[in-house]
Design a protein around this motif. Structure first.
Motif, PDB file in Angstrom:
ATOM      1  N   PRO A  35      -0.212  10.973   7.351  1.00  0.00           N
ATOM      2  CA  PRO A  35      -1.419  10.187   6.391  1.00  0.00           C
ATOM      3  C   PRO A  35      -2.608  10.375   6.218  1.00  0.00           C
ATOM      4  N   LEU A  36      -3.086  10.268   4.917  1.00  0.00           N
ATOM      5  CA  LEU A  36      -4.548  10.856   4.544  1.00  0.00           C
ATOM      6  C   LEU A  36      -5.176   9.787   4.138  1.00  0.00           C
ATOM      7  N   PHE A  37      -4.767   9.067   3.173  1.00  0.00           N
ATOM      8  CA  PHE A  37      -5.147   7.914   2.127  1.00  0.00           C
ATOM      9  C   PHE A  37      -4.324   6.735   2.252  1.00  0.00           C
TER      10      PHE A  37
ATOM     11  N   SER B 102      -3.396  13.428  -6.049  1.00  0.00           N
ATOM     12  CA  SER B 102      -2.742  12.196  -5.799  1.00  0.00           C
ATOM     13  C   SER B 102      -1.615  12.219  -6.737  1.00  0.00           C
ATOM     14  N   GLU B 103      -0.514  11.452  -6.156  1.00  0.00           N
ATOM     15  CA  GLU B 103       0.848  11.386  -6.999  1.00  0.00           C
ATOM     16  C   GLU B 103       1.045   9.948  -7.264  1.00  0.00           C
ATOM     17  N   VAL B 104       0.084   9.317  -7.023  1.00  0.00           N
ATOM     18  CA  VAL B 104       0.130   7.650  -7.412  1.00  0.00           C
ATOM     19  C   VAL B 104      -1.212   7.257  -8.108  1.00  0.00           C
ATOM     20  N   GLY B 105      -1.259   6.313  -8.848  1.00  0.00           N
ATOM     21  CA  GLY B 105      -2.413   5.637  -9.427  1.00  0.00           C
ATOM     22  C   GLY B 105      -2.654   4.521  -8.549  1.00  0.00           C
ATOM     23  N   GLY B 106      -4.028   4.096  -8.516  1.00  0.00           N
ATOM     24  CA  GLY B 106      -4.576   3.002  -7.738  1.00  0.00           C
ATOM     25  C   GLY B 106      -5.879   3.079  -7.436  1.00  0.00           C
ATOM     26  N   ARG B 107      -6.179   2.249  -6.468  1.00  0.00           N
ATOM     27  CA  ARG B 107      -7.521   2.225  -5.712  1.00  0.00           C
ATOM     28  C   ARG B 107      -7.480   2.582  -4.366  1.00  0.00           C
ATOM     29  N   ILE B 108      -8.273   3.349  -3.873  1.00  0.00           N
ATOM     30  CA  ILE B 108      -8.534   3.882  -2.298  1.00  0.00           C
ATOM     31  C   ILE B 108      -8.643   2.792  -1.710  1.00  0.00           C
ATOM     32  N   VAL B 109      -8.129   2.137  -0.696  1.00  0.00           N
ATOM     33  CA  VAL B 109      -8.386   1.215   0.336  1.00  0.00           C
ATOM     34  C   VAL B 109      -9.043   1.789   1.588  1.00  0.00           C
TER      35      VAL B 109
ATOM     36  N   LEU C 222       0.726  -0.989  -0.048  1.00  0.00           N
ATOM     37  CA  LEU C 222      -0.125   0.013   0.012  1.00  0.00           C
ATOM     38  C   LEU C 222       0.917   1.434   0.100  1.00  0.00           C
ATOM     39  N   VAL C 223       0.233   2.295  -0.743  1.00  0.00           N
ATOM     40  CA  VAL C 223       1.022   3.510  -0.955  1.00  0.00           C
ATOM     41  C   VAL C 223       0.290   4.750  -0.024  1.00  0.00           C
ATOM     42  N   THR C 224       0.941   5.233   0.735  1.00  0.00           N
ATOM     43  CA  THR C 224       0.361   6.409   1.558  1.00  0.00           C
ATOM     44  C   THR C 224       0.350   7.687   0.886  1.00  0.00           C
ATOM     45  N   ILE C 225      -0.853   8.399   0.718  1.00  0.00           N
ATOM     46  CA  ILE C 225      -1.100   9.877   0.443  1.00  0.00           C
ATOM     47  C   ILE C 225      -0.864  10.571   1.671  1.00  0.00           C
ATOM     48  N   LYS C 226      -0.085  11.456   1.820  1.00  0.00           N
ATOM     49  CA  LYS C 226       0.156  12.360   2.896  1.00  0.00           C
ATOM     50  C   LYS C 226      -0.146  13.914   2.832  1.00  0.00           C
ATOM     51  N   SER C 227      -0.299  14.379   3.846  1.00  0.00           N
ATOM     52  CA  SER C 227      -0.686  15.672   3.774  1.00  0.00           C
ATOM     53  C   SER C 227       0.690  16.617   3.477  1.00  0.00           C
ATOM     54  N   PRO C 228       0.583  17.502   2.427  1.00  0.00           N
ATOM     55  CA  PRO C 228       1.825  18.455   2.265  1.00  0.00           C
ATOM     56  C   PRO C 228       1.601  19.725   3.136  1.00  0.00           C
TER      57      PRO C 228
END
Length: 161
Positions: free
Chosen positions: A155-157, A133-140, A84-90
């Motif tokens: 971490p946000l998503f 988003s900086e990545v492609g994929g599915r929100i888990v 899993l990749v984490t989308i974090k708050s900038p």
């Protein structure tokens, strides 16, 4: 604007990829610029989170299942969390999942995202910043409640690439 707010702005600019920030209020104007360094490479490392269990839940399982078999599900969960990749708050601010109170969320669990797709808004000093988003994929998983404060690098998503 007081000194503490200016310090927070400087920290936010230093930790983000913003090269320059200008703010004007009444008779006050501030411009914060980052010095030009080599291009930065941003690497997102997935966060590994294990479910929290109480001692009462763990004790009966430990007695009924041999240790080797009890470790296998935990290893499988850790392996699943590794991809899993984490989308974090900038930035520091208030997290919003939708553009308005009566509007649908940008993304929900199970939605597909592509690089550049807006996933949320973070309000900082009355400015609404769209987070892409900086990545492609599915929100888990969505890790933050709507309209709650977030910190820098929080971490946000979780995204499955």
């Amino acid at each position: 604007m007081d000194f503490k707010q200016i310090q927070e702005l400087v920290k936010m600019v230093n930790k983000s990829n913003i090269s320059e920030l200008s703010i004007e209020q009444d008779k006050f104007k501030i411009t914060i610029k980052q010095k030009d360094n080599e291009p930065q490479q941003i690497i997102t490392v997935p966060a590994v989170s294990a479910p929290v269990q109480t001692v009462a839940q763990v004790a009966p399982v430990a007695q009924a299942v041999p240790v080797a078999e009890a470790a296998a599900p935990k290893a499988a969960e850790a392996k699943a969390a590794d991809n899993l990749v984490t989308i974090k708050s900038p930035m520091i601010g208030t997290f919003y999942r939708s553009p308005g109170p009566d509007k649908p969320s940008f993304v929900n669990v199970g939605d597909d995202v592509a690089p550049g797709k807006v996933v949320c808004i973070i309000e900082a000093m009355k400015l609404f910043n769209e987070i892409e988003s900086e990545v492609g994929g599915r929100i888990v998983k969505v890790l933050v409640d709507d309209a709650s404060p977030v910190e820098y690098d929080q971490p946000l998503f979780l995204v499955e690439p």
